[in-house]
Design a protein around this motif. Structure first.
Motif, PDB file in Angstrom:
ATOM      1  N   ILE A 427       0.891  -1.370  -0.555  1.00  0.00           N
ATOM      2  CA  ILE A 427       0.036   0.723  -0.556  1.00  0.00           C
ATOM      3  C   ILE A 427       1.149   1.279   0.018  1.00  0.00           C
ATOM      4  CG2 ILE A 427      -1.764   1.252   1.127  1.00  0.00           C
ATOM      5  CD1 ILE A 427      -2.317  -1.581   2.792  1.00  0.00           C
ATOM      6  N   ASP A 428       0.910   2.101  -0.821  1.00  0.00           N
ATOM      7  CA  ASP A 428       1.776   3.485  -1.373  1.00  0.00           C
ATOM      8  C   ASP A 428       0.335   4.672  -0.839  1.00  0.00           C
ATOM      9  OD1 ASP A 428       3.239   5.056  -0.305  1.00  0.00           O
ATOM     10  OD2 ASP A 428       4.174   5.171  -2.710  1.00  0.00           O
ATOM     11  N   VAL A 429       0.248   6.022  -0.704  1.00  0.00           N
ATOM     12  CA  VAL A 429      -0.067   6.659  -0.811  1.00  0.00           C
ATOM     13  C   VAL A 429       0.514   8.597  -1.261  1.00  0.00           C
ATOM     14  CG1 VAL A 429      -1.627   8.409   0.589  1.00  0.00           C
ATOM     15  CG2 VAL A 429      -1.470   5.472   1.234  1.00  0.00           C
ATOM     16  N   ASN A 430       0.221   8.768  -2.638  1.00  0.00           N
ATOM     17  CA  ASN A 430       0.400   9.693  -2.962  1.00  0.00           C
ATOM     18  C   ASN A 430       0.130  10.925  -3.781  1.00  0.00           C
ATOM     19  OD1 ASN A 430       3.692   9.763  -3.663  1.00  0.00           O
ATOM     20  ND2 ASN A 430       3.195   8.310  -4.803  1.00  0.00           N
ATOM     21  N   LYS A 431       0.390  12.865  -3.306  1.00  0.00           N
ATOM     22  CA  LYS A 431      -0.659  13.306  -3.649  1.00  0.00           C
ATOM     23  C   LYS A 431      -0.350  13.339  -5.006  1.00  0.00           C
ATOM     24  CE  LYS A 431      -1.043  15.632   0.343  1.00  0.00           C
ATOM     25  NZ  LYS A 431      -0.826  14.859   1.044  1.00  0.00           N
ATOM     26  N   ASP A 432      -2.245  14.031  -5.580  1.00  0.00           N
ATOM     27  CA  ASP A 432      -1.938  14.594  -6.909  1.00  0.00           C
ATOM     28  C   ASP A 432      -0.923  15.769  -6.994  1.00  0.00           C
ATOM     29  OD1 ASP A 432      -3.289  15.492  -9.378  1.00  0.00           O
ATOM     30  OD2 ASP A 432      -4.675  13.896  -9.651  1.00  0.00           O
ATOM     31  N   ALA A 433      -0.537  15.382  -8.466  1.00  0.00           N
ATOM     32  CA  ALA A 433      -0.102  16.781  -8.991  1.00  0.00           C
ATOM     33  C   ALA A 433      -0.476  17.655  -9.488  1.00  0.00           C
ATOM     34  CB  ALA A 433       0.803  15.789  -9.842  1.00  0.00           C
ATOM     35  N   ILE A 434      -1.416  17.474  -9.316  1.00  0.00           N
ATOM     36  CA  ILE A 434      -2.704  19.065 -10.273  1.00  0.00           C
ATOM     37  C   ILE A 434      -3.132  19.041  -8.922  1.00  0.00           C
ATOM     38  CG2 ILE A 434      -4.244  19.592 -11.827  1.00  0.00           C
ATOM     39  CD1 ILE A 434      -3.143  17.941 -13.898  1.00  0.00           C
ATOM     40  N   ASN A 435      -4.369  18.060  -7.805  1.00  0.00           N
ATOM     41  CA  ASN A 435      -5.340  18.920  -7.481  1.00  0.00           C
ATOM     42  C   ASN A 435      -5.105  18.321  -5.636  1.00  0.00           C
ATOM     43  OD1 ASN A 435      -7.505  18.997  -5.001  1.00  0.00           O
ATOM     44  ND2 ASN A 435      -9.031  18.887  -6.864  1.00  0.00           N
ATOM     45  N   LYS A 436      -4.225  19.123  -5.222  1.00  0.00           N
ATOM     46  CA  LYS A 436      -3.462  19.116  -4.023  1.00  0.00           C
ATOM     47  C   LYS A 436      -4.603  18.746  -2.959  1.00  0.00           C
ATOM     48  CE  LYS A 436       0.717  20.352  -5.851  1.00  0.00           C
ATOM     49  NZ  LYS A 436       1.695  19.424  -6.248  1.00  0.00           N
ATOM     50  N   SER A 437      -5.670  18.771  -3.177  1.00  0.00           N
ATOM     51  CA  SER A 437      -6.487  18.183  -2.147  1.00  0.00           C
ATOM     52  C   SER A 437      -7.174  17.036  -2.297  1.00  0.00           C
ATOM     53  CB  SER A 437      -7.644  18.996  -2.372  1.00  0.00           C
ATOM     54  OG  SER A 437      -8.613  19.275  -3.317  1.00  0.00           O
ATOM     55  N   HIS A 438      -6.411  16.054  -3.927  1.00  0.00           N
ATOM     56  CA  HIS A 438      -7.034  14.848  -3.832  1.00  0.00           C
ATOM     57  C   HIS A 438      -5.195  13.859  -2.859  1.00  0.00           C
ATOM     58  CE1 HIS A 438     -10.385  15.439  -6.709  1.00  0.00           C
ATOM     59  NE2 HIS A 438     -10.285  16.356  -5.804  1.00  0.00           N
ATOM     60  N   THR A 439      -5.674  12.790  -2.776  1.00  0.00           N
ATOM     61  CA  THR A 439      -4.499  11.586  -2.873  1.00  0.00           C
ATOM     62  C   THR A 439      -4.838  10.507  -3.183  1.00  0.00           C
ATOM     63  OG1 THR A 439      -4.524  12.424  -0.652  1.00  0.00           O
ATOM     64  CG2 THR A 439      -3.662  10.558  -0.466  1.00  0.00           C
ATOM     65  N   VAL A 440      -4.036   9.830  -4.047  1.00  0.00           N
ATOM     66  CA  VAL A 440      -3.892   8.677  -4.281  1.00  0.00           C
ATOM     67  C   VAL A 440      -3.074   7.539  -3.780  1.00  0.00           C
ATOM     68  CG1 VAL A 440      -3.628   7.704  -6.430  1.00  0.00           C
ATOM     69  CG2 VAL A 440      -3.444   9.903  -6.594  1.00  0.00           C
ATOM     70  N   VAL A 441      -4.492   6.509  -3.424  1.00  0.00           N
ATOM     71  CA  VAL A 441      -3.991   5.575  -2.776  1.00  0.00           C
ATOM     72  C   VAL A 441      -3.726   4.142  -3.759  1.00  0.00           C
ATOM     73  CG1 VAL A 441      -4.957   3.471  -0.952  1.00  0.00           C
ATOM     74  CG2 VAL A 441      -5.461   6.455  -0.630  1.00  0.00           C
ATOM     75  N   GLY A 442      -2.866   3.758  -3.786  1.00  0.00           N
ATOM     76  CA  GLY A 442      -2.312   2.435  -4.196  1.00  0.00           C
ATOM     77  C   GLY A 442      -2.580   1.219  -3.662  1.00  0.00           C
ATOM     78  N   PHE A 443      -3.481   0.154  -4.430  1.00  0.00           N
ATOM     79  CA  PHE A 443      -2.922  -1.197  -3.462  1.00  0.00           C
ATOM     80  C   PHE A 443      -2.464  -2.244  -4.329  1.00  0.00           C
ATOM     81  CE2 PHE A 443      -5.853  -4.713  -1.962  1.00  0.00           C
ATOM     82  CZ  PHE A 443      -5.331  -4.522  -0.429  1.00  0.00           C
ATOM     83  N   VAL A 444      -1.477  -2.890  -4.208  1.00  0.00           N
ATOM     84  CA  VAL A 444      -1.051  -4.403  -4.938  1.00  0.00           C
ATOM     85  C   VAL A 444      -1.182  -5.484  -4.428  1.00  0.00           C
ATOM     86  CG1 VAL A 444       0.221  -4.970  -6.297  1.00  0.00           C
ATOM     87  CG2 VAL A 444       0.001  -2.463  -6.599  1.00  0.00           C
ATOM     88  N   ALA A 445      -1.203  -6.098  -4.986  1.00  0.00           N
ATOM     89  CA  ALA A 445      -1.857  -7.557  -3.506  1.00  0.00           C
ATOM     90  C   ALA A 445      -1.555  -8.743  -4.565  1.00  0.00           C
ATOM     91  CB  ALA A 445      -3.626  -7.917  -3.316  1.00  0.00           C
ATOM     92  N   SER A 446      -0.653  -9.882  -4.265  1.00  0.00           N
ATOM     93  CA  SER A 446      -0.165 -11.087  -5.402  1.00  0.00           C
ATOM     94  C   SER A 446      -2.175 -11.992  -5.031  1.00  0.00           C
ATOM     95  CB  SER A 446       0.580 -11.635  -4.427  1.00  0.00           C
ATOM     96  OG  SER A 446      -0.273 -11.944  -2.900  1.00  0.00           O
ATOM     97  N   THR A 447      -1.833 -12.659  -5.982  1.00  0.00           N
ATOM     98  CA  THR A 447      -2.854 -13.214  -6.829  1.00  0.00           C
ATOM     99  C   THR A 447      -2.706 -15.371  -6.619  1.00  0.00           C
ATOM    100  OG1 THR A 447      -2.972 -13.017  -8.593  1.00  0.00           O
ATOM    101  CG2 THR A 447      -4.034 -11.666  -7.476  1.00  0.00           C
ATOM    102  N   ASN A 448      -1.410 -15.053  -6.690  1.00  0.00           N
ATOM    103  CA  ASN A 448      -1.098 -17.171  -7.032  1.00  0.00           C
ATOM    104  C   ASN A 448       0.064 -17.216  -5.842  1.00  0.00           C
ATOM    105  OD1 ASN A 448       0.760 -15.743  -7.714  1.00  0.00           O
ATOM    106  ND2 ASN A 448       1.268 -16.429  -9.047  1.00  0.00           N
ATOM    107  N   SER A 449       0.104 -18.151  -5.421  1.00  0.00           N
ATOM    108  CA  SER A 449       1.547 -18.389  -3.818  1.00  0.00           C
ATOM    109  C   SER A 449       2.429 -19.089  -4.484  1.00  0.00           C
ATOM    110  CB  SER A 449       0.909 -20.026  -3.630  1.00  0.00           C
ATOM    111  OG  SER A 449       1.090 -20.977  -4.877  1.00  0.00           O
TER     112      SER A 449
END
Length: 657
Positions: A427-449
């Motif tokens: 999980i990571d969180v970043n600011k939107d470069a244009i709209n500073k009042s918006h936050t971008v949340v990235g969620f990446v999960a494995s799907t195999n063993s």
């Protein structure tokens, strides 16, 4: 034996001691303007300094200090404005200045203070007057002459506006601001153009990237200066303190990992880079590339043909079948690329490959937006100048082929994962470069063993906080995808949360972890996997050196430190999973905030190191676990170029690499 940069103390107020050494605080660090390092060929000046923090470790209070530098350009804001005025149409000058300077940090050398530029007031001139604290009126010209003996040369320059933060215990209806004159403000940091200048960055790194020996000498000199300064020593004595010997700790090295390919398993000579060891190996899974689109302008026609043949050749050795693409030649403009995409891209296209004629961000952004939002198809963009280096074309083609395999749903390599039914999340969180009042949340999960296939989701929050409030939705999508791929639910889940400082840990515990656990409690039927939440920090002042007969060196890859340099109240450890070819290696700090897996510390540490081998954009270990880096790449693409949530059709591929 490992040496940590730290000095035993009971209590210390950094700012008082550093002021005794005639150092100035800029941000959180302390610098010495009286000992600058000039880089005249690039019109830059470096202020040497230190970052420092006081932390109570396992059994003592420690001052942790590290070398820092402040980059100053030997040009004022006014000179930059004049340069812009000479090359920009007059009607666009005001807009260009505001775009360039708003948000920039500037330094006023007459008092060695830094300010953030929040606005430019074009209506005020140096000959205008303002009210002093005693109520008398004085012009800016007279004020700087009386106060600092400075003569202003441009009487028509505007003023820069910097807002002060009002303390909670101070009542004030109007915001507190300070007016600065561009002629007296020096630009700090590096411009985007400078960051792409190879010679400049190389010359700068010679002064800023210190090897262990040089770094140690610089830090030892700081300790000596504190002890030799009467004022600093008096302050320490006043508090009943003294500097003692450096903290020495013992670490251990995790055994090297084997890299598993489709037909063989190799033991790399170095975990830092195994590209040569796997050069003739076939990737685990590579879907044939039979229906793809190649776009380029007329100036790239020659390199485009050579690139296609190179991709076919290198793909054959990887077990990656590449057929000849559909070719579309366009004009140089971004409008032409976009129009061609609208005409030729359809859902059956596996990949769109664009050779960009220049570094234009607008062109890149328009391509990524269309192929992430309007017509969701994985894309690969490469600049024309990258392909013009003929002697490196095969190497470049190999790296591009690996990226294409990932973006079309393939798998490159794996490592041995002893735990079964394990899902790993980043999980990571970043600011939107244009709209500073918006936050971008990235969620990446494995799907195999084998932890080689990934599901991703990106959500934009309409809030400026660095905390995610959408984790239930993301976890639901990840669990559904895992169940679809495995016909079962994961028994263990390990979550790596990137980008959290010490002061934010409590918020993660109180706000984010309950979201994750709450999803399982509300699921039907009852589902209760074992969960571990680990915060990952790439930036810390702690450094470790390895003592050998050749002096101080960087510790080997896989070094773990989990005692003496760690906090007594936390479950934490340091891991060195990157190779520093120049300078001093920076360890990554891990803090386990929640754990129901009950893995032995050594097992969690080894699993974390394994995850640093699975980032498919680099054939070597990286600083953080792969899902963390994938989440960062996803939030960066969305925050910098797309500014909207990508289509769900792309969620099963690493389209953001």
């Amino acid at each position: 034996m490992l040496l940590s940069i730290g000095y035993n103390l009971r209590v210390i107020r950094n700012n008082v001691v550093f002021k005794c050494l005639n150092m100035y605080q800029v941000g959180r660090n302390y610098f010495c303007p009286s000992d600058p390092v000039d880089i005249p060929q690039h019109r830059l000046t470096l202020w040497p300094g230190f970052s420092a923090s006081v932390t109570y470790l396992e059994n003592q209070l420690t001052l942790s200090a590290d070398v820092s530098h402040k980059v100053l350009r030997n040009e004022t804001v006014l000179s930059s404005m004049n340069e812009m005025y000479s090359r920009i149409p007059k009607e666009r000058f005001t807009e260009a200045c505001e775009k360039e300077f708003l948000g920039m940090v500037v330094l006023t050398r007459y008092n060695n203070k830094t300010y953030r530029v929040d606005d430019i007031d074009w209506s005020i001139k140096p000959t205008d007057t303002f009210s002093k604290k005693d109520g008398t009126k004085i012009s800016y010209v007279e004020y700087y002459k009386q106060q600092y003996n400075l003569e202003l040369t441009d009487l028509f320059q505007p003023v820069l506006v910097s807002s002060f933060r009002v303390k909670k215990n101070e009542a004030s209806d109007a915001p507190l601001v300070v007016h600065l004159l561009p002629e007296l403000c020096y630009v700090t940091g590096l411009s985007s153009r400078a960051l792409t200048d190879f010679r400049l960055m190389k010359d700068l790194s010679l002064e800023t990237q210190l090897n262990p020996e040089r770094r140690q000498k610089r830090l030892q000199r700081l300790a000596d200066n504190i002890q030799e300064s009467r004022e600093a020593s008096a302050q320490l004595a006043k508090w009943g303190l003294q500097l003692e010997a450096q903290l020495s700790v013992t670490g251990r090295v995790i055994p090297p990992e084997k890299i598993c390919l489709r037909d063989n398993i190799c033991q790399p000579a170095s975990a830092a880079d195994w590209s040569r060891d796997t050069r003739d190996g076939r990737m685990i899974c590579a879907k044939p590339l039979s229906n793809w689109l190649l776009l380029f302008s007329h100036r790239s026609a020659a390199v485009a043909e050579k690139l296609v043949h190179s991709l076919i050749k290198v793909g054959d050795g990887m077990g990656f079948s590449v057929e000849y693409p559909r070719i579309v030649q366009v004009e140089d403009s971004s409008v032409s690329f976009l129009r061609a995409l609208q005409q030729h891209v359809n859902p059956e296209v596996q990949l769109v490959f664009c050779i960009l004629p220049s570094q234009s961000k607008d062109n890149y952004d328009s391509i990524k937006k269309y192929l992430s939002l309007e017509q969701p198809v994985p894309s690969q963009c490469v600049q024309n100048r990258t392909l013009n280096k003929q002697h490196m074309l095969m190497s470049v083609a190999s790296k591009i082929a690996l990226q294409i395999i990932c973006k079309t749903g393939g798998e490159l390599w794996a490592v041995e994962i002893p735990l079964k039914s394990l899902m790993v999340i980043g999980i990571d969180v970043n600011k939107d470069a244009i709209n500073k009042s918006h936050t971008v949340v990235g969620f990446v999960a494995s799907t195999n063993s084998r932890l080689t296939k990934w599901f991703s989701q990106c959500i934009i929050q309409k809030t400026a906080t660095d905390f995610a409030d959408c984790l239930k939705v993301c976890m639901k999508g990840a669990i559904e995808k895992w169940q679809k791929c495995n016909n079962d639910l994961p028994n263990r889940i390990i979550i790596y949360r990137d980008g959290v400082g010490d002061g934010q840990l409590q918020m993660v515990v109180q706000y984010e972890i309950p979201q994750l656990l709450g999803f399982f409690k509300q699921s039907q039927p009852a589902y209760s996997p074992r969960v571990t939440v680990v915060v990952v920090r790439k930036r810390c002042t702690t450094r470790f050196f390895s003592q050998s007969h050749r002096g101080l060196q960087n510790p080997p890859l896989g070094t773990i430190v989990d005692n003496e340099a760690t906090r007594p109240e936390w479950y934490d450890f340091f891991l060195i999973s990157q190779n520093a070819r120049q300078g001093t290696v920076n360890p990554t700090y891990y803090n386990v905030l929640y754990d129901s897996n009950c893995l032995k510390p050594d097992h969690l540490q080894r699993l974390t190191y394994k995850m640093c081998h699975l980032y498919y954009n680099w054939q070597g270990v990286i600083r953080v676990p792969a899902p963390c880096q994938y989440a960062h790449k996803l939030t960066f693409l969305v925050g910098q170029s797309i500014h909207r949530e990508p289509r769900i059709e792309l969620s099963n591929t690493l389209f953001y690499l």
